[in-house]
Structures are given as structure tokens and as C-alpha cells.
Design a protein around this motif. Structure first.
Motif, PDB file in Angstrom:
ATOM      1  N   ILE A  69       0.833  -1.080  -0.005  1.00 35.42           N
ATOM      2  CA  ILE A  69      -0.117  -0.111   0.076  1.00 35.42           C
ATOM      3  C   ILE A  69       0.734   1.065   0.169  1.00 35.42           C
ATOM      4  O   ILE A  69       1.720   1.446   1.019  1.00 35.42           O
ATOM      5  CB  ILE A  69      -1.013  -0.103   1.266  1.00 35.42           C
ATOM      6  CG1 ILE A  69      -1.692  -1.295   1.252  1.00 35.42           C
ATOM      7  CG2 ILE A  69      -1.832   1.329   1.237  1.00 35.42           C
ATOM      8  CD1 ILE A  69      -2.709  -1.523   0.445  1.00 35.42           C
ATOM      9  N   TRP A  70       0.832   2.005  -1.035  1.00 32.43           N
ATOM     10  CA  TRP A  70       1.795   3.333  -1.313  1.00 32.43           C
ATOM     11  C   TRP A  70       0.898   4.381  -0.554  1.00 32.43           C
ATOM     12  O   TRP A  70      -0.215   4.601  -0.631  1.00 32.43           O
ATOM     13  CB  TRP A  70       1.742   3.655  -2.521  1.00 32.43           C
ATOM     14  CG  TRP A  70       3.025   2.547  -3.113  1.00 32.43           C
ATOM     15  CD1 TRP A  70       2.631   1.488  -3.539  1.00 32.43           C
ATOM     16  CD2 TRP A  70       4.239   3.073  -3.491  1.00 32.43           C
ATOM     17  NE1 TRP A  70       3.863   0.985  -4.151  1.00 32.43           N
ATOM     18  CE2 TRP A  70       4.675   1.898  -4.186  1.00 32.43           C
ATOM     19  CE3 TRP A  70       5.119   4.230  -3.377  1.00 32.43           C
ATOM     20  CZ2 TRP A  70       6.073   1.915  -4.521  1.00 32.43           C
ATOM     21  CZ3 TRP A  70       6.211   4.126  -3.904  1.00 32.43           C
ATOM     22  CH2 TRP A  70       6.765   3.017  -4.466  1.00 32.43           C
ATOM     23  N   PRO A  71       1.379   4.973   0.506  1.00 32.83           N
ATOM     24  CA  PRO A  71       0.963   6.067   1.151  1.00 32.83           C
ATOM     25  C   PRO A  71       0.774   7.391   0.255  1.00 32.83           C
ATOM     26  O   PRO A  71       1.350   7.597  -0.700  1.00 32.83           O
ATOM     27  CB  PRO A  71       2.006   6.272   2.211  1.00 32.83           C
ATOM     28  CG  PRO A  71       3.312   5.946   1.882  1.00 32.83           C
ATOM     29  CD  PRO A  71       2.916   4.944   0.952  1.00 32.83           C
ATOM     30  N   THR A  72      -0.224   8.257   0.811  1.00 30.14           N
ATOM     31  CA  THR A  72      -0.370   9.263   0.027  1.00 30.14           C
ATOM     32  C   THR A  72       0.733  10.477   0.327  1.00 30.14           C
ATOM     33  O   THR A  72       0.995  10.755   1.609  1.00 30.14           O
ATOM     34  CB  THR A  72      -1.662  10.020   0.433  1.00 30.14           C
ATOM     35  OG1 THR A  72      -2.661   9.083   0.109  1.00 30.14           O
ATOM     36  CG2 THR A  72      -2.115  11.390  -0.353  1.00 30.14           C
ATOM     37  N   GLN A 101       7.544  10.144  -6.341  1.00 23.73           N
ATOM     38  CA  GLN A 101       7.915   9.378  -5.237  1.00 23.73           C
ATOM     39  C   GLN A 101       8.564   8.038  -5.612  1.00 23.73           C
ATOM     40  O   GLN A 101       7.922   7.268  -6.326  1.00 23.73           O
ATOM     41  CB  GLN A 101       6.364   8.707  -4.674  1.00 23.73           C
ATOM     42  CG  GLN A 101       6.581   8.215  -3.493  1.00 23.73           C
ATOM     43  CD  GLN A 101       4.988   7.868  -2.704  1.00 23.73           C
ATOM     44  OE1 GLN A 101       4.148   8.398  -3.228  1.00 23.73           O
ATOM     45  NE2 GLN A 101       5.064   7.132  -1.913  1.00 23.73           N
ATOM     46  N   LYS A 161       2.858  13.817   1.090  1.00 23.68           N
ATOM     47  CA  LYS A 161       2.644  15.217   1.880  1.00 23.68           C
ATOM     48  C   LYS A 161       2.827  16.206   0.829  1.00 23.68           C
ATOM     49  O   LYS A 161       3.404  15.942  -0.100  1.00 23.68           O
ATOM     50  CB  LYS A 161       3.476  15.160   3.028  1.00 23.68           C
ATOM     51  CG  LYS A 161       3.271  14.017   3.805  1.00 23.68           C
ATOM     52  CD  LYS A 161       2.174  14.095   4.656  1.00 23.68           C
ATOM     53  CE  LYS A 161       2.252  13.167   6.120  1.00 23.68           C
ATOM     54  NZ  LYS A 161       2.255  11.759   5.818  1.00 23.68           N
ATOM     55  N   THR A 192       6.617  10.209   3.520  1.00 27.59           N
ATOM     56  CA  THR A 192       5.431  10.026   3.156  1.00 27.59           C
ATOM     57  C   THR A 192       4.377   9.616   4.328  1.00 27.59           C
ATOM     58  O   THR A 192       4.631   9.310   5.104  1.00 27.59           O
ATOM     59  CB  THR A 192       5.411   8.818   2.094  1.00 27.59           C
ATOM     60  OG1 THR A 192       5.729   7.694   2.560  1.00 27.59           O
ATOM     61  CG2 THR A 192       6.137   9.240   0.786  1.00 27.59           C
TER      62      THR A 192
END
Lengths: 91, 133
Positions: free
Chosen positions: B3-6, B51, B8, B133
Motif C-alpha cells: 500500500i503506497w501512502p499518500t 515518489q 505529503k 510520506t
């Protein structure tokens, strides 16, 4: 214990910097930047690209330059920072 | 499943850092001030980056410093670089939450006048702002 001697062949480095695959990669990146810049001025082609090898001394590095070639493009680039933004395409 | 974080908000983070650094001295925003412009202002925008891995977002940030004379504009660029470098390794509280700044790197400063704002000098800095992130 044997010692290792390293001898650098400067002519080899010079030839490597102008190797077709190296030049092709640099020009491919340059063309992406060029296309991104020209997309901001449809139909005008205000930006151009050059590709050349620098002087043998000191290093003979290969250069690809994207630059403005019209006053309109110069002004547009100064206003919108087009080339700074398009540089990302070289990654 | 990964799961890739959103990521900032990088521009907001830079604006927060620079607003604190400049205080009343210069107005910092993502847009050029409309109408009556102040004597000194700063515009922050994102020109690239992304990213590359799951824990870090590296944004290419452009900071344009406008002032009435060259000395002020250049000094504002120097302040910008110092503020962003000193933010490395700190947590910045923005309007959308806390952001950990990993580092500011690869900066270049250039004198690049704006063609329309002829009564202002523009010096600009671009560099990589790396955020957790």
C-alpha cells in the motif's frame, strides 16, 4: 604482497563519452525536454536542441542543449519558467 | 499487497517553512499577488519530482524571490536556501497536518528577471525537497 597498478586511458574515456549509445541516450532525454517545451507553444517550435562534444581538454563531455530560438520563446520562458519545468523530462 | 501512502503536500510545506523564515519581511504564496503588489514577495511552485520509493517523496521545488533591488532579491534567495536546509530532519506543522522533512538538496540560484514585472528583480532557487510520506 603484490601491488595493483591502475593506468587510466584518457583517450578511452573520451571515446566512451562519444559512444553512439551514450549520445543516443542523451539526445533522447534532450528531445523529451525539447518536446515538452515546444508543447507550450503549439505550432511555433520556439525551442531548439543542439548536441555536441565539448573540448577534449579538460574532459570532452557530450553536451545536449535545449534553448530558445525566438524572442517569443525567450519571453515565454522567462515568464513561465518553461525550460526549468521541462527539465524534469530528462530524468 | 503493498500500500503506497499518500505523499505529503510539498509546496505547502515549503510555503510554511518560508513563511516562518520571512515573517513580515516578504509575502510567501503559490501565486503572484494580485492588484497592489508588496515590495517583496515569494512564489513557490513545483516543477517535478516524484515518489521514487514508498517512504520518500522528492519534489523539485522552484522558489521565485521578487524584490525592488538586486541585493534584496539575492538575500531572499540566501534566506530561502538556509531556511530549507535548516528544516532538514525537522517536523513542520502545515495547515494540512505534520510533515517530516528529510532534506533539501541540489539547489541552484539564478538571476532571472520576469518580463512583465519590470519594476521588480527576480532571483530564483530550485532544488529537491524530500519529505517522508
Amino acid at each position: 604482497m603484490s601491488s595493483i597498478r591502475v593506468k587510466l586511458h584518457n583517450r578511452g574515456f573520451y571515446q566512451l563519452r562519444s559512444a553512439p549509445s551514450v549520445v543516443a541516450d542523451l539526445e533522447r532525454r534532450g528531445r523529451r525536454v525539447l518536446d515538452a517545451a515546444n508543447r507550450t507553444m503549439p505550432g511555433r517550435d520556439g525551442y531548439a536542441m543542439s548536441s555536441f562534444q565539448g573540448k577534449k581538454k579538460p574532459q570532452g563531455r557530450w553536451f545536449v542543449q535545449v534553448y530558445t530560438r525566438s524572442n517569443h520563446a525567450k519571453r515565454s520562458n522567462a515568464k513561465h519558467n518553461t525550460l526549468v519545468s521541462a527539465l524534469e523530462q530528462a530524468r | 499487497m503493498l500500500i503506497w501512502p499518500t505523499p505529503k503536500p510539498a509546496v505547502l510545506t515549503a510555503i510554511t517553512i518560508l513563511t516562518e523564515a520571512f515573517g513580515e519581511y516578504a509575502f510567501v504564496s503559490a501565486k503572484l499577488p494580485a492588484g497592489q503588489r508588496p515590495d517583496r514577495f515569494v512564489r513557490v511552485s513545483r516543477t517535478g519530482g516524484g515518489q521514487d520509493n514508498i517512504v520518500t517523496d522528492t519534489a523539485r521545488i522552484l522558489i521565485e524571490c521578487f524584490a525592488k533591488d538586486v541585493g534584496q532579491a539575492e538575500a531572499m534567495c540566501a534566506t530561502t536556501v538556509a531556511a530549507l536546509r535548516n528544516a532538514s530532519g525537522t517536523t513542520v506543522t502545515t495547515t494540512s497536518g505534520e510533515v517530516f522533512v528529510r532534506f533539501w538538496d541540489n539547489d541552484t540560484i539564478v538571476d532571472f528577471p520576469h518580463p512583465d514585472l519590470i519594476d521588480y528583480e527576480r532571483w530564483q532557487v530550485s532544488g529537491d525537497l524530500s519529505l517522508k510520506t
